[in-house]
Design a protein around this motif. Structure first.
Motif, mmCIF file in Angstrom:
data_model
loop_
_atom_site.group_PDB
_atom_site.id
_atom_site.type_symbol
_atom_site.label_atom_id
_atom_site.label_comp_id
_atom_site.label_asym_id
_atom_site.label_seq_id
_atom_site.Cartn_x
_atom_site.Cartn_y
_atom_site.Cartn_z
ATOM 1 N N GLU A 28 0.836 -1.203 0.000
ATOM 2 C CA GLU A 28 0.000 0.000 0.000
ATOM 3 C C GLU A 28 0.871 1.253 0.000
ATOM 4 O OE1 GLU A 28 -3.880 -0.833 2.566
ATOM 5 O OE2 GLU A 28 -2.053 -1.456 3.624
ATOM 6 N N TRP A 29 1.906 1.236 0.811
ATOM 7 C CA TRP A 29 2.839 2.363 0.911
ATOM 8 C C TRP A 29 3.508 2.624 -0.440
ATOM 9 C CZ3 TRP A 29 4.727 6.209 3.955
ATOM 10 C CH2 TRP A 29 6.016 6.679 3.704
ATOM 11 N N ARG A 30 4.011 1.567 -1.079
ATOM 12 C CA ARG A 30 4.711 1.723 -2.359
ATOM 13 C C ARG A 30 3.806 2.326 -3.427
ATOM 14 N NH1 ARG A 30 7.223 -3.066 -0.685
ATOM 15 N NH2 ARG A 30 5.660 -4.354 -1.695
ATOM 16 N N ALA A 31 2.515 1.990 -3.384
ATOM 17 C CA ALA A 31 1.577 2.476 -4.402
ATOM 18 C C ALA A 31 1.320 3.973 -4.294
ATOM 19 C CB ALA A 31 0.259 1.717 -4.310
ATOM 20 N N GLY A 32 1.335 4.503 -3.089
ATOM 21 C CA GLY A 32 1.107 5.935 -2.921
ATOM 22 C C GLY A 32 1.037 6.325 -1.464
ATOM 23 N N HIS A 33 1.772 7.393 -1.116
ATOM 24 C CA HIS A 33 1.800 7.874 0.266
ATOM 25 C C HIS A 33 2.126 9.363 0.280
ATOM 26 C CE1 HIS A 33 6.250 7.902 0.258
ATOM 27 N NE2 HIS A 33 6.128 6.802 -0.469
ATOM 28 N N ALA A 34 1.885 9.983 1.419
ATOM 29 C CA ALA A 34 2.237 11.387 1.588
ATOM 30 C C ALA A 34 3.760 11.507 1.600
ATOM 31 C CB ALA A 34 1.651 11.925 2.890
ATOM 32 N N PRO A 35 4.320 12.531 0.958
ATOM 33 C CA PRO A 35 5.770 12.634 0.843
ATOM 34 C C PRO A 35 6.514 12.663 2.179
ATOM 35 C CG PRO A 35 4.700 14.278 -0.550
ATOM 36 C CD PRO A 35 3.632 13.610 0.255
ATOM 37 N N GLU A 36 5.951 13.306 3.195
ATOM 38 C CA GLU A 36 6.649 13.445 4.478
ATOM 39 C C GLU A 36 6.298 12.352 5.467
ATOM 40 O OE1 GLU A 36 4.305 15.987 3.666
ATOM 41 O OE2 GLU A 36 5.711 16.959 2.319
ATOM 42 N N ALA A 37 5.439 11.423 5.101
ATOM 43 C CA ALA A 37 4.979 10.404 6.049
ATOM 44 C C ALA A 37 6.116 9.480 6.474
ATOM 45 C CB ALA A 37 3.853 9.585 5.428
ATOM 46 N N VAL A 38 5.979 8.970 7.693
ATOM 47 C CA VAL A 38 6.873 7.943 8.218
ATOM 48 C C VAL A 38 6.110 6.630 8.126
ATOM 49 C CG1 VAL A 38 8.057 7.118 10.295
ATOM 50 C CG2 VAL A 38 7.982 9.579 9.774
ATOM 51 N N HIS A 39 6.758 5.603 7.600
ATOM 52 C CA HIS A 39 6.075 4.320 7.386
ATOM 53 C C HIS A 39 6.485 3.296 8.432
ATOM 54 C CE1 HIS A 39 5.461 0.498 4.866
ATOM 55 N NE2 HIS A 39 4.289 0.894 5.325
ATOM 56 N N ILE A 40 5.514 2.907 9.245
ATOM 57 C CA ILE A 40 5.682 1.781 10.168
ATOM 58 C C ILE A 40 4.391 0.968 10.076
ATOM 59 C CG2 ILE A 40 6.076 1.004 12.535
ATOM 60 C CD1 ILE A 40 7.383 3.703 13.138
ATOM 61 N N PRO A 41 4.412 -0.175 9.380
ATOM 62 C CA PRO A 41 3.188 -0.974 9.264
ATOM 63 C C PRO A 41 2.616 -1.325 10.642
ATOM 64 C CG PRO A 41 4.864 -1.783 7.762
ATOM 65 C CD PRO A 41 5.536 -0.784 8.662
ATOM 66 N N LEU A 42 1.301 -1.415 10.734
ATOM 67 C CA LEU A 42 0.628 -1.678 12.005
ATOM 68 C C LEU A 42 1.217 -2.893 12.711
ATOM 69 C CD1 LEU A 42 -1.577 -0.971 14.035
ATOM 70 C CD2 LEU A 42 -3.163 -2.351 12.669
ATOM 71 N N GLY A 43 1.499 -3.948 11.967
ATOM 72 C CA GLY A 43 2.044 -5.160 12.565
ATOM 73 C C GLY A 43 3.429 -4.995 13.158
ATOM 74 N N GLU A 44 4.137 -3.928 12.785
ATOM 75 C CA GLU A 44 5.480 -3.661 13.299
ATOM 76 C C GLU A 44 5.492 -2.566 14.367
ATOM 77 O OE1 GLU A 44 8.136 -2.774 10.038
ATOM 78 O OE2 GLU A 44 7.294 -4.391 8.812
ATOM 79 N N LEU A 45 4.344 -1.912 14.580
ATOM 80 C CA LEU A 45 4.306 -0.733 15.435
ATOM 81 C C LEU A 45 4.712 -1.029 16.875
ATOM 82 C CD1 LEU A 45 3.793 2.278 15.641
ATOM 83 C CD2 LEU A 45 1.358 1.779 15.963
#
Length: 110
Positions: A28-45
């Motif tokens: 989902e992240w690779r397909a499109g995200h906000a430029p400044e967002a930090v990515h931590i999938p829920l399962g890794e949070l």
């Protein structure tokens, strides 16, 4: 049931430069995200929560708001100040907020 103690903000209320935490899956992240967002999938949070600053408001986003509500509740219960973004990335895209993709193609909400 989530939502009782989950603060919610509208997508246009997320300030420029605010700490935006995207908890969607990698595809989902690779397909499109906000430029400044930090990515931590829920399962890794749970294992990576120390990466999220405690001294600032955290805006949490997923595709439509369900998973991010779970993350917001957990973060707030553990001492963070977090809010769920109403409508998630679907609302973000509809509002015309900036998006990028990691695929080189036009960003989409997957």
């Amino acid at each position: 049931m989530f939502g009782v103690n989950v603060p919610v903000v509208e997508v246009n209320a997320v300030p420029e430069g605010g700490y935006l935490l995207d908890i969607r899956e990698h595809d989902e992240w690779r397909a499109g995200h906000a430029p400044e967002a930090v990515h931590i999938p829920l399962g890794e949070l749970a294992g990576r929560a120390a990466e999220v600053p405690r001294d600032t408001q955290v805006y949490v986003i997923c595709r439509v708001g369900g998973r991010s509500a779970q993350a917001v509740q957990a973060l707030n219960d553990a001492g963070w100040r977090a809010a769920n973004i109403a409508g998630g990335m679907s609302a973000w895209a509809l509002a015309g907020r900036p998006m990028v993709s990691d695929s080189g193609e036009a960003p989409v909400v997957a």
